[in-house]
Write an enzyme that holds these catalytic residues in place. Structure first.
Site, PDB file in Angstrom:
ATOM      1  N   HIS A   1      -3.314  -9.842  13.227  1.00  0.00           N
ATOM      2  CA  HIS A   1      -4.641 -10.439  13.072  1.00  0.00           C
ATOM      3  C   HIS A   1      -4.638 -11.907  13.508  1.00  0.00           C
ATOM      4  O   HIS A   1      -5.659 -12.430  13.948  1.00  0.00           O
ATOM      5  CB  HIS A   1      -5.053 -10.334  11.603  1.00  0.00           C
ATOM      6  CG  HIS A   1      -6.466 -10.734  11.329  1.00  0.00           C
ATOM      7  ND1 HIS A   1      -7.551  -9.976  11.728  1.00  0.00           N
ATOM      8  CD2 HIS A   1      -6.995 -11.823  10.704  1.00  0.00           C
ATOM      9  CE1 HIS A   1      -8.669 -10.557  11.344  1.00  0.00           C
ATOM     10  NE2 HIS A   1      -8.365 -11.674  10.731  1.00  0.00           N
TER      11      HIS A   1
ATOM     12  N   ASP B   1     -12.251 -12.994  13.765  1.00  0.00           N
ATOM     13  CA  ASP B   1     -12.494 -12.527  12.413  1.00  0.00           C
ATOM     14  C   ASP B   1     -13.986 -12.714  12.074  1.00  0.00           C
ATOM     15  O   ASP B   1     -14.841 -12.325  12.865  1.00  0.00           O
ATOM     16  CB  ASP B   1     -11.555 -13.265  11.449  1.00  0.00           C
ATOM     17  CG  ASP B   1     -11.596 -12.768  10.022  1.00  0.00           C
ATOM     18  OD1 ASP B   1     -11.085 -11.668   9.749  1.00  0.00           O
ATOM     19  OD2 ASP B   1     -12.154 -13.482   9.165  1.00  0.00           O
TER      20      ASP B   1
ATOM     21  N   TYR C   1     -17.976 -12.633   2.085  1.00  0.00           N
ATOM     22  CA  TYR C   1     -17.738 -11.242   1.710  1.00  0.00           C
ATOM     23  C   TYR C   1     -18.769 -10.771   0.687  1.00  0.00           C
ATOM     24  O   TYR C   1     -19.237  -9.633   0.741  1.00  0.00           O
ATOM     25  CB  TYR C   1     -16.332 -11.092   1.126  1.00  0.00           C
ATOM     26  CG  TYR C   1     -15.247 -11.272   2.155  1.00  0.00           C
ATOM     27  CD1 TYR C   1     -14.837 -10.208   2.945  1.00  0.00           C
ATOM     28  CD2 TYR C   1     -14.630 -12.507   2.341  1.00  0.00           C
ATOM     29  CE1 TYR C   1     -13.838 -10.360   3.901  1.00  0.00           C
ATOM     30  CE2 TYR C   1     -13.634 -12.674   3.293  1.00  0.00           C
ATOM     31  CZ  TYR C   1     -13.246 -11.598   4.072  1.00  0.00           C
ATOM     32  OH  TYR C   1     -12.266 -11.765   5.023  1.00  0.00           O
TER      33      TYR C   1
END
Length: 288
Positions: A266, A104, A211
């Site tokens: 994921h 990730d 983010y």
């Protein structure tokens, strides 16, 4: 597993990282980089396999996470800064280079370090994270990725994401991980470890700042071909990232195919550790 791990605080790039260390001190160094919303514990199923093969393993809580420093401001989490954290960690461990394996967001850091400091990266393995150079055109080539990425837009909002993540004492957040993975991938006692990490002061904003720094991070990405050996491992049922992003990433490396872990999401590190570990060790032992 935890009995064999020692923890150390290591200064790097103007901050201090909390690092899990295991394996022989003279073994080849492997650094495992976690993603959102994990911490060093996200690699719990890989540490013993690497140590058993003679590697020295270092697993940092990356900046903003768990017990590592959490500088304020989203600019402090741009990808070039995050990569310099790991370059400094390698030096802080008195090494000149390391194998980097990232899942990730940890994979994004690995991609950036492999591009900017190739002499420090012996080999790189990206797990369910594409080269960030594919993202600018991803929404045109892979329209479904826009829907998958809406949570990233939500994370740009101040304060509200932190409030929602904290609700019900983080139980909703823990359930979210369970719902996006295969049944049984995360046991209740493991999720409690995650919730304890999320309760650390400043963690929620620290995690979200990765983010929120995306506009700055993307400005540091280019399309140069990576000059170190790279392997991509990908759970093909990832709800967040399209398989097409993995395929597009092959343009940046000297590899012809992605190693698919069929049926995994994921959270492939937790769901199929035996497959992932075998693929990691096979790649590390191939002369290249």
């Amino acid at each position: 597993m935890k009995d064999n791990i020692k923890f150390k605080y290591i200064d790097t790039n103007g901050i201090t990282l909390h690092v899990a260390l295991a394996g022989p001190e003279d073994g080849e160094l492997v650094i495992l980089l976690h993603g959102f919303p994990e911490f060093w514990y996200g690699w719990r199923n890989q540490i013993d396999a690497l140590v058993g093969s003679g590697y020295r393993v270092a697993v940092p809580d990356q900046r903003g996470y768990n017990k590592s420093d959490k500088p304020g401001g989203r600019r402090s989490y741009a990808i070039d800064i995050l990569a310099r954290d790991i370059a400094g960690l390698i030096k802080g461990l008195n090494r000149e280079d390391a194998v980097i394996i990232g899942h990730d967001w940890g994979g994004a850091v690995g991609w950036q370090l492999a591009r900017t400091e190739p002499e420090m990266v012996r080999k790189f393995i990206a797990v369910n994270m594409p080269h960030m150079g594919v993202f600018p055109k991803a929404f045109l080539k892979v329209p479904s990725q826009l829907i998958r990425s809406l949570y990233m837009v939500f994370f740009q909002i101040p304060i509200l994401p932190e409030k929602l993540m904290r609700s019900k004492n983080f139980k909703h957040m823990a359930k979210g991980i369970q719902r996006t993975g295969k049944s049984g991938a995360f046991k209740d006692d493991e999720l409690e470890m995650y919730m304890n990490a999320w309760r650390e002061r400043g963690v929620l904003s620290g995690m979200l700042n990765w983010y929120r720094a995306l506009p700055f991070s993307l400005s540091h990405i280019n399309t140069d071909k990576i000059q170190v050996p790279v392997k991509i491992i990908w759970g093909d049922k990832d709800l967040f990232l399209s398989k097409k992003l993995a395929v597009e990433s092959l343009k940046f490396i000297d590899a012809e195919e992605v190693t698919w872990v069929h049926g995994a999401t994921h959270w492939v590190l937790q769901e199929e550790p035996d497959i992932v570990n075998a693929e990691i060790l096979k790649f590390l032992t191939v002369e290249k």
